[in-house]
Design an enzyme around this catalytic site. Sequence first.
Site, PDB file in Angstrom:
ATOM      1  N   HIS A 298       1.238  -2.899  -0.858  1.00 19.74           N
ATOM      2  CA  HIS A 298       0.546  -3.398  -2.056  1.00 19.74           C
ATOM      3  C   HIS A 298       0.496  -2.326  -3.149  1.00 19.74           C
ATOM      4  O   HIS A 298      -0.441  -2.290  -3.949  1.00 19.74           O
ATOM      5  CB  HIS A 298      -0.868  -3.897  -1.727  1.00 19.74           C
ATOM      6  CG  HIS A 298      -0.851  -5.195  -0.957  1.00 19.74           C
ATOM      7  ND1 HIS A 298      -1.024  -6.413  -1.549  1.00 19.74           N
ATOM      8  CD2 HIS A 298      -0.636  -5.445   0.359  1.00 19.74           C
ATOM      9  CE1 HIS A 298      -0.948  -7.371  -0.626  1.00 19.74           C
ATOM     10  NE2 HIS A 298      -0.706  -6.801   0.540  1.00 19.74           N
TER      11      HIS A 298
ATOM     12  N   ASP B 283       3.528  -1.781  -4.957  1.00 17.20           N
ATOM     13  CA  ASP B 283       4.601  -2.078  -5.926  1.00 17.20           C
ATOM     14  C   ASP B 283       4.092  -2.709  -7.217  1.00 17.20           C
ATOM     15  O   ASP B 283       4.421  -2.259  -8.316  1.00 17.20           O
ATOM     16  CB  ASP B 283       5.752  -2.888  -5.298  1.00 17.20           C
ATOM     17  CG  ASP B 283       5.344  -4.212  -4.658  1.00 17.20           C
ATOM     18  OD1 ASP B 283       4.128  -4.516  -4.613  1.00 17.20           O
ATOM     19  OD2 ASP B 283       6.247  -4.941  -4.206  1.00 17.20           O
TER      20      ASP B 283
ATOM     21  N   ASP C 267      10.488  -6.535  -1.976  1.00 21.40           N
ATOM     22  CA  ASP C 267      11.276  -7.277  -0.991  1.00 21.40           C
ATOM     23  C   ASP C 267      12.692  -7.564  -1.495  1.00 21.40           C
ATOM     24  O   ASP C 267      13.679  -7.371  -0.772  1.00 21.40           O
ATOM     25  CB  ASP C 267      10.576  -8.600  -0.643  1.00 21.40           C
ATOM     26  CG  ASP C 267       9.120  -8.396  -0.296  1.00 21.40           C
ATOM     27  OD1 ASP C 267       8.720  -7.246  -0.053  1.00 21.40           O
ATOM     28  OD2 ASP C 267       8.381  -9.391  -0.290  1.00 21.40           O
TER      29      ASP C 267
ATOM     30  N   SER D 246      11.560 -13.078   4.759  1.00 21.51           N
ATOM     31  CA  SER D 246      12.581 -14.121   4.887  1.00 21.51           C
ATOM     32  C   SER D 246      12.826 -14.787   3.537  1.00 21.51           C
ATOM     33  O   SER D 246      13.963 -15.101   3.188  1.00 21.51           O
ATOM     34  CB  SER D 246      12.162 -15.152   5.920  1.00 21.51           C
ATOM     35  OG  SER D 246      10.903 -15.691   5.575  1.00 21.51           O
TER      36      SER D 246
END
Length: 484
Positions: A70, A72, A211, A167
């Site tokens: 947390h 970024d 991500d 994912s």
Amino acid sequence: MNSAALKAKLEAKDPSVMEVLLSVNAQAADVAEEARQRLINAITVYEKTFASEEVVVVRAPGRVNLIGEHTDYNGFPVMPMAISRDMLIVAGASKDNVISFANVIPSFQGGSFTIERNIPPYQGGDWGNYIKSATQGLIDFWGTEEGLQGLKMVIDGNVPLASGLSSSAAFTVAAAEAILAINGRTIDPVVLAEVMAKSDHYVGMASGGMDQSISILGQAGKCLKIDFYPIRTKLVTLPKEADILVCHSRVKAAKAGNARVAYNMRTVECRIAYMLLHKLAGKAGAKEPTMLYDWFANETEGFDDALNKIETALVDEGYTVKMIAEALGVSEEYAAKEVCLTKTGEVMPEPQGGFQVKKRARHVISEARRVEDSMALLNGDSENKAEAFGLLMDQSHASCRDDYEISCEELNALVEAGKAAGSYGSRLTGAGFGGCTVHLIPKGKGPEFIKKIHEAYYLPHDLDGYADNQYLFAPAQGAGVLFK
Ligand code: GLA
């Protein structure tokens, strides 16, 4: 390449195709073999769903974040690595401007949509939205949908869903790679990472860019320190005496569900922290920029000073809208509607007990320091890197649990099981609220740890029915075209 020809090569384990599958998976023969079989299956589904024709194959990996949680969206760095669980897409050109998609798992219903300047999303929670968000992101980047050719795709993913292993980012990035490959276009990977970083906003998640960036920029054998605004990367070497073990709590942290609101709330609490600290530094209540990093870089003298300022300037209790309004010198209406707001434009109502501003800010700053310390340590030449990095991971978990409050009983139990088994360091990874833990363990001890953690966590939680609970990961290569 023609789908039938590619399938024949895969079936014959042609060295040219095996080399590609090995190279993106850090030379792991079992992973390359699994990818070979998945691709044969995906091509078969493609030929049945569409036709036997020219196709490209693209791949985008999931990720595990080693430290920097947390941080970024607050403008501070993260330290993830790409993993050998990925999304593979077999794609062929369509003659029109329609994108059609199917999944090798039939329960993931296929669909199609027309490429247009503003693509309306499917209902919340529909997996097709990740293809739409990739398409929309590219169109926004180019400023037009003109000249963009449609495509047909079949997707095979083996990143566990809602597990904190990204994912959805792997899916979005793979879809973008497929669109680019079919259209014969390229975008510099760092630029693509910036474009895709915003793509989660399409599904209402005010996330940062970690991500998508690591899925695109990952390097086999290395983890990355990634800075944001703008994205910059540095390669980081993992301790040679350690392996990475990831354990799934089996508590779902669905981006389209429970985790979204809790995540967005954290981003708002950080925004409030920025505005209060900035105001208390004597600066007028700025609207933008609103990242804690801006306060840190411009109004403090470094980590110690920043942590001191947080301790003295902010109160321990939760902030009500009224308290925020008074502290900022704005109306309550403004505070409620303009301050307690995500960057995707969602107003966060005052939670019971108020907005937890101080704890959140303390986590962000201390976690950012741990990322900087981790990089200096891992790329330096000190002894006992695994122990020292493990300690930082443990501290990160404690901060995520106590200050950021993104852990849960199951994640804490898994962390304790990892520590009891003798890990160097154990922590939750990803957004939290469920999903996975990551453990730095002594090299070659994977099977031993897997057994111990199975006995300590999975058996008592009645989760022994799941075959696929624990993963030993080596850093994999970032996204790209595998075959064309
Ligand atoms: C999710 C988000 C990332 C990051 C992590 C927490 O994975 O997509 O941008 O904020 O949570 O570190």
